[in-house]
Scaffold this active site. Structure first.
Site, PDB file in Angstrom:
ATOM      1  N   ASN A 179       6.577  46.403 -57.720  1.00  0.00           N
ATOM      2  CA  ASN A 179       6.318  45.148 -58.418  1.00  0.00           C
ATOM      3  C   ASN A 179       4.969  45.248 -59.105  1.00  0.00           C
ATOM      4  O   ASN A 179       4.036  45.845 -58.570  1.00  0.00           O
ATOM      5  CB  ASN A 179       6.261  43.968 -57.439  1.00  0.00           C
ATOM      6  CG  ASN A 179       7.613  43.625 -56.852  1.00  0.00           C
ATOM      7  OD1 ASN A 179       8.628  44.172 -57.250  1.00  0.00           O
ATOM      8  ND2 ASN A 179       7.613  42.718 -55.890  1.00  0.00           N
ATOM      9  N   GLY A 180       4.836  44.616 -60.276  1.00  0.00           N
ATOM     10  CA  GLY A 180       3.558  44.619 -60.972  1.00  0.00           C
ATOM     11  C   GLY A 180       3.645  45.364 -62.288  1.00  0.00           C
ATOM     12  O   GLY A 180       4.729  45.705 -62.775  1.00  0.00           O
TER      13      GLY A 180
ATOM     14  N   TRP B 180      12.648  42.108 -62.622  1.00  0.00           N
ATOM     15  CA  TRP B 180      12.509  41.258 -63.807  1.00  0.00           C
ATOM     16  C   TRP B 180      11.845  42.111 -64.866  1.00  0.00           C
ATOM     17  O   TRP B 180      10.713  42.557 -64.709  1.00  0.00           O
ATOM     18  CB  TRP B 180      11.665  40.027 -63.469  1.00  0.00           C
ATOM     19  CG  TRP B 180      11.597  39.005 -64.561  1.00  0.00           C
ATOM     20  CD1 TRP B 180      12.511  38.038 -64.850  1.00  0.00           C
ATOM     21  CD2 TRP B 180      10.532  38.839 -65.514  1.00  0.00           C
ATOM     22  NE1 TRP B 180      12.089  37.275 -65.913  1.00  0.00           N
ATOM     23  CE2 TRP B 180      10.877  37.749 -66.354  1.00  0.00           C
ATOM     24  CE3 TRP B 180       9.330  39.502 -65.745  1.00  0.00           C
ATOM     25  CZ2 TRP B 180      10.067  37.302 -67.380  1.00  0.00           C
ATOM     26  CZ3 TRP B 180       8.508  39.078 -66.790  1.00  0.00           C
ATOM     27  CH2 TRP B 180       8.881  37.981 -67.592  1.00  0.00           C
TER      28      TRP B 180
ATOM     29  N   ARG C   6      13.629  34.168 -57.030  1.00  0.00           N
ATOM     30  CA  ARG C   6      12.446  34.561 -57.791  1.00  0.00           C
ATOM     31  C   ARG C   6      12.780  34.913 -59.237  1.00  0.00           C
ATOM     32  O   ARG C   6      11.889  34.964 -60.083  1.00  0.00           O
ATOM     33  CB  ARG C   6      11.769  35.758 -57.119  1.00  0.00           C
ATOM     34  CG  ARG C   6      11.233  35.467 -55.730  1.00  0.00           C
ATOM     35  CD  ARG C   6      10.895  36.732 -54.990  1.00  0.00           C
ATOM     36  NE  ARG C   6       9.750  37.409 -55.540  1.00  0.00           N
ATOM     37  CZ  ARG C   6       8.523  37.359 -55.019  1.00  0.00           C
ATOM     38  NH1 ARG C   6       8.310  36.643 -53.937  1.00  0.00           N
ATOM     39  NH2 ARG C   6       7.526  38.013 -55.555  1.00  0.00           N
TER      40      ARG C   6
ATOM     41  N   CYS D  48       9.949  40.120 -59.552  1.00  0.00           N
ATOM     42  CA  CYS D  48      10.541  41.243 -58.831  1.00  0.00           C
ATOM     43  C   CYS D  48      10.382  41.105 -57.321  1.00  0.00           C
ATOM     44  O   CYS D  48       9.354  40.652 -56.832  1.00  0.00           O
ATOM     45  CB  CYS D  48       9.885  42.538 -59.278  1.00  0.00           C
ATOM     46  SG  CYS D  48       9.874  42.808 -61.053  1.00  0.00           S
TER      47      CYS D  48
ATOM     48  N   GLU E 180      13.552  25.202 -70.336  1.00  0.00           N
ATOM     49  CA  GLU E 180      13.780  26.243 -69.331  1.00  0.00           C
ATOM     50  C   GLU E 180      15.258  26.436 -69.014  1.00  0.00           C
ATOM     51  O   GLU E 180      15.725  27.571 -68.884  1.00  0.00           O
ATOM     52  CB  GLU E 180      13.043  25.893 -68.039  1.00  0.00           C
ATOM     53  CG  GLU E 180      11.552  26.129 -68.087  1.00  0.00           C
ATOM     54  CD  GLU E 180      10.888  25.757 -66.774  1.00  0.00           C
ATOM     55  OE1 GLU E 180      10.094  26.567 -66.272  1.00  0.00           O
ATOM     56  OE2 GLU E 180      11.165  24.669 -66.242  1.00  0.00           O
TER      57      GLU E 180
ATOM     58  N   LYS F 164      10.969  32.924 -60.874  1.00  0.00           N
ATOM     59  CA  LYS F 164      10.425  31.841 -60.073  1.00  0.00           C
ATOM     60  C   LYS F 164       8.967  32.062 -59.733  1.00  0.00           C
ATOM     61  O   LYS F 164       8.136  31.190 -59.913  1.00  0.00           O
ATOM     62  CB  LYS F 164      11.251  31.694 -58.778  1.00  0.00           C
ATOM     63  CG  LYS F 164      10.769  30.571 -57.858  1.00  0.00           C
ATOM     64  CD  LYS F 164      10.957  29.216 -58.493  1.00  0.00           C
ATOM     65  CE  LYS F 164      10.551  28.093 -57.582  1.00  0.00           C
ATOM     66  NZ  LYS F 164      10.584  26.794 -58.270  1.00  0.00           N
TER      67      LYS F 164
ATOM     68  N   HIS G   8       0.382  12.751 -87.324  1.00  0.00           N
ATOM     69  CA  HIS G   8      -0.407  13.931 -87.682  1.00  0.00           C
ATOM     70  C   HIS G   8       0.438  15.201 -87.709  1.00  0.00           C
ATOM     71  O   HIS G   8      -0.086  16.295 -87.501  1.00  0.00           O
ATOM     72  CB  HIS G   8      -1.579  14.070 -86.718  1.00  0.00           C
ATOM     73  CG  HIS G   8      -2.516  12.913 -86.757  1.00  0.00           C
ATOM     74  ND1 HIS G   8      -3.502  12.777 -87.717  1.00  0.00           N
ATOM     75  CD2 HIS G   8      -2.601  11.807 -85.984  1.00  0.00           C
ATOM     76  CE1 HIS G   8      -4.161  11.653 -87.514  1.00  0.00           C
ATOM     77  NE2 HIS G   8      -3.637  11.043 -86.467  1.00  0.00           N
TER      78      HIS G   8
ATOM     79  N   GLU H 143       5.913  18.124 -69.243  1.00  0.00           N
ATOM     80  CA  GLU H 143       6.742  18.661 -68.165  1.00  0.00           C
ATOM     81  C   GLU H 143       8.228  18.424 -68.457  1.00  0.00           C
ATOM     82  O   GLU H 143       9.060  19.304 -68.205  1.00  0.00           O
ATOM     83  CB  GLU H 143       6.344  18.017 -66.832  1.00  0.00           C
ATOM     84  CG  GLU H 143       7.232  18.352 -65.655  1.00  0.00           C
ATOM     85  CD  GLU H 143       7.240  19.828 -65.280  1.00  0.00           C
ATOM     86  OE1 GLU H 143       8.068  20.206 -64.430  1.00  0.00           O
ATOM     87  OE2 GLU H 143       6.443  20.611 -65.832  1.00  0.00           O
TER      88      GLU H 143
ATOM     89  N   LYS I 182      11.056  21.416 -68.849  1.00  0.00           N
ATOM     90  CA  LYS I 182      12.294  21.486 -68.059  1.00  0.00           C
ATOM     91  C   LYS I 182      13.506  21.660 -68.970  1.00  0.00           C
ATOM     92  O   LYS I 182      14.403  22.452 -68.683  1.00  0.00           O
ATOM     93  CB  LYS I 182      12.454  20.218 -67.205  1.00  0.00           C
ATOM     94  CG  LYS I 182      11.509  20.153 -66.033  1.00  0.00           C
ATOM     95  CD  LYS I 182      11.871  21.191 -64.984  1.00  0.00           C
ATOM     96  CE  LYS I 182      10.670  21.571 -64.145  1.00  0.00           C
ATOM     97  NZ  LYS I 182       9.671  22.395 -64.822  1.00  0.00           N
TER      98      LYS I 182
END
Length: 627
Positions: free
Chosen positions: A110-111, A74, A27, A2, A507, A622, A523, A500, A504
């Protein structure tokens, strides 16, 4: 996550508010809104579309004022919907939920407020009407309930009732020359001056004010700020205190901050992510600029003393930064010979651990504002581990201010939600930390130091050569775009690179992907391998290469399709069921920085082929500034 923008001045500040939201779009958000005090009444426009649509809506609604606040949300509490979008208005006793008119107070937040349900019940009993499912509306009603002619006093009193994290901006119908801000656990900055010296601004990120003012005050935990034309003042409440203390202006100095507004221009690229992938050679060069030798002062004036007091390393991070820390663990233990533990920040603070005062606590964050990582840092310090260092991309961030030592990467502004250049510059900084600790502990000879420095200086050119492989990656992406799942394999310090790469792909393409150490195939994950499950293999020419080749044969024998990023001298060749992209050169310990780039490109071009929103993937943000 946010974003907040607030402003007060003598001109119409609506364009400033909207432009600030545009600068915060990176963001991540799913709704946005703006509210002003116009002709003595609260007015707002809200949208679940992009800020550009909000801008058009506000213009159509005739939103114009010298005072206002704006927000990108968000979603946490309540679905992404207009009625849940900020700004929120207070609706006091007697209001009709169906036809409620704007109340006296507008606010953004925000929060996350952890005691919102308790406060909601209390305020409903007093007759307040709730029109959203958000925890934010609770704050609006609480401030309204506590208001007695002084908004500053009401906000201060409200913060004493809130449990959780917040950054707040609010204004009141009856005080048309005042905007109040407060922060606890979420970042908030104040801007001074602009078109004239009387203007004052609030924002969750100095980037929002780029092009408006470069005079920034970084508010601290517990600060409440009162903005009026031509003046401002701050009061602060320390942890455990019961009253706010008036701060002298010198205690919160105004800093000149260049927000590099030009860096957010897209230029010739299709998306910011593509631009940022191709900016990595320059970002690495900038991050390493001025490094002529390995010395503790790279991390701060007190670094040598701090490093002399530690016997082990604890790395705290989330997401992509966690994977950079996981890679660094291999470096720190093999080169510096120092025991290293890597913890997911959001988990570390909630488990019983065994503290050691002779531990260097290293936090890693692109923004330096990641809420979970900051909380984990404070938890570690609370356990008596006071030797702290952060690696992040923002020199003015909370994490830099919280830690004794720091290494600020110079990746530049990263707009795409899926981190790329921030990751590789973090790796470069962590490698410098490894060499520094190795040298201090007597494990780095002058010859080895010279060779490592030579390799670091060559990294930008080596990355350019890897980027030239893009056309081959595009061909892979066309096949991946038709798949629903993918598996990534790596061994040793390249296993985190596989993690990573899988992150990606998840995402931005929404393809399910996961990574395993290649030796773990037998396994469990080998059961998933079919011709419809592409398997990406990170294959450097290192001591584990022959083991990795055996793992690849296990996949091939089950009909799996292999996509291999192989060093040139690995003797891995393309054949039926094996697709090979040959890396330009083997790069030893620094190989992870090169091998991650084809995986970034694979995710990017697969997402392009599927037509997803590359820079703003669904449900993601973000800068993760809430727990």
């Amino acid at each position: 996550m946010c974003g907040i923008v607030g402003a007060i001045g003598a001109r119409n500040i609506t364009p400033v508010l909207v432009e600030g939201l545009k600068r915060l779009e990176y963001r991540g958000y799913d709704s946005c809104g703006v509210a002003v005090l116009q002709d003595g009444q609260l007015r707002r426009s809200r949208s679940t579309q992009r800020v550009a649509e909000l801008e058009a809506q506000a213009a159509s609604d005739g939103i114009s004022s010298t005072l206002g606040i704006a927000h990108t949300r968000w979603a946490t509490h309540g679905a992404p919907a207009v009625h849940n979008a900020h700004p929120h208005f207070s609706h006091g006793p007697g209001a009709d939920a169906a036809t409620a008119k704007p109340g006296r107070l507008a606010m953004v937040h925000n929060g996350i407020i952890e005691n919102h349900e308790e406060l909601r019940r209390e305020l409903q009993a007093k007759g307040y009407v709730f029109l959203s499912q958000t925890d934010t509306e609770v704050i609006a009603h609480l401030i309204d309930h506590l208001y007695d002619g002084d908004l500053f006093a009401a906000v201060k009193a409200a913060t004493q009732r809130l449990t959780g994290a917040y950054a707040i901006a609010a204004f009141h119908r009856d005080e048309p020359q005042r905007v109040i801000g407060a922060r606890h656990g979420s970042p908030l900055v104040m801007g001074v001056g602009g078109a004239d010296s009387s203007e004052r601004f609030l924002a969750s990120d100095a980037m929002a004010l780029a092009g408006v003012t470069d005079q920034i005050v970084y508010l601290e935990e517990g600060d409440v700020v009162d903005l009026q034309p031509g003046r401002h003042w701050i009061e602060h409440i320390a942890p455990g205190a019961s009253e706010h203390v008036r701060m002298d202006a010198a205690d919160r100095p105004v800093r000149t901050v260049t927000a590099h507004s030009g860096a957010v221009e897209l230029g010739p690229y299709r998306h910011y992510m593509q631009k940022e992938i191709f900016e990595q050679p320059r970002a690495i060069a900038d991050t390493l600029e001025g490094v002529e030798s390995i010395t503790p002062t790279l991390f701060g004036a007190d670094a040598e003393a701090v490093f002399g007091q530690i016997d082990r390393v604890l790395i705290l991070a989330c997401g992509t930064s966690y994977y950079s820390g996981s890679t660094a663990k291999y470096w720190l233990e093999s080169i510096a010979k120092i025991p290293t533990q890597v913890e997911i920040a959001s988990e570390y603070r909630y488990r019983d651990s065994v503290p050691d005062a002779r531990t260097l606590v290293v936090t890693i964050s692109q923004s330096g504002e990641t809420a979970d990582t900051i909380a984990a840092l404070k938890h570690a310090r609370g356990l008596g581990m006071e030797q702290t260092l952060t690696i992040c991309n923002v020199s003015t961030s909370a994490m830099v201010r919280e830690c004794k030592l720091n290494y600020v990467t110079r990746a530049g502004v990263e707009i795409g939600v899926a981190s790329t250049k921030a990751f590789t510059t973090q790796l470069a900084a962590l490698f410098l930390l490894t060499l520094t600790l190795a040298k201090l502990r007597g494990h780095l000879s002058p010859e080895a130091e010279a060779q490592h420095l030579k390799d670091l200086r060559h990294l930008p050119a080596a990355l350019q050569a890897v980027l030239a492989l893009e056309p081959q990656v595009v061909a892979w992406a066309e096949a991946f775009a038709r798949k629903d799942n993918a598996l990534f394999l790596g061994r040793g310090l390249h296993y985190p690179i596989g993690l990573e790469g899988a992150l990606k792909l998840k995402e931005i393409s929404y393809i399910h992907a996961e990574a395993y150490p290649a030796g773990e195939l037998k396994h469990g994950p080998l059961a998933l391998v079919t011709a419809e499950m592409p398997v990406v293999v990170v294959a450097p020419n290192d001591v584990l290469l022959e083991k990795l080749k055996s793992n690849m044969q296990e996949v091939k024998a089950r009909g799996g399709e292999l996509y291999v990023c192989a060093d040139g001298d690995t003797q891995i060749h393309a054949e039926a069921g094996i697709h090979v992209i040959r890396m330009p050169e083997h790069y030893g310990a620094l190989s992870p920085i090169l091998h991650v780039v084809p995986l970034q490109l694979l995710a990017y071009h697969t997402a392009c082929a599927k037509g997803t929103d590359v820079d703003k993937p669904r449900n993601l943000a973000k800068s993760v500034t809430v727990e």
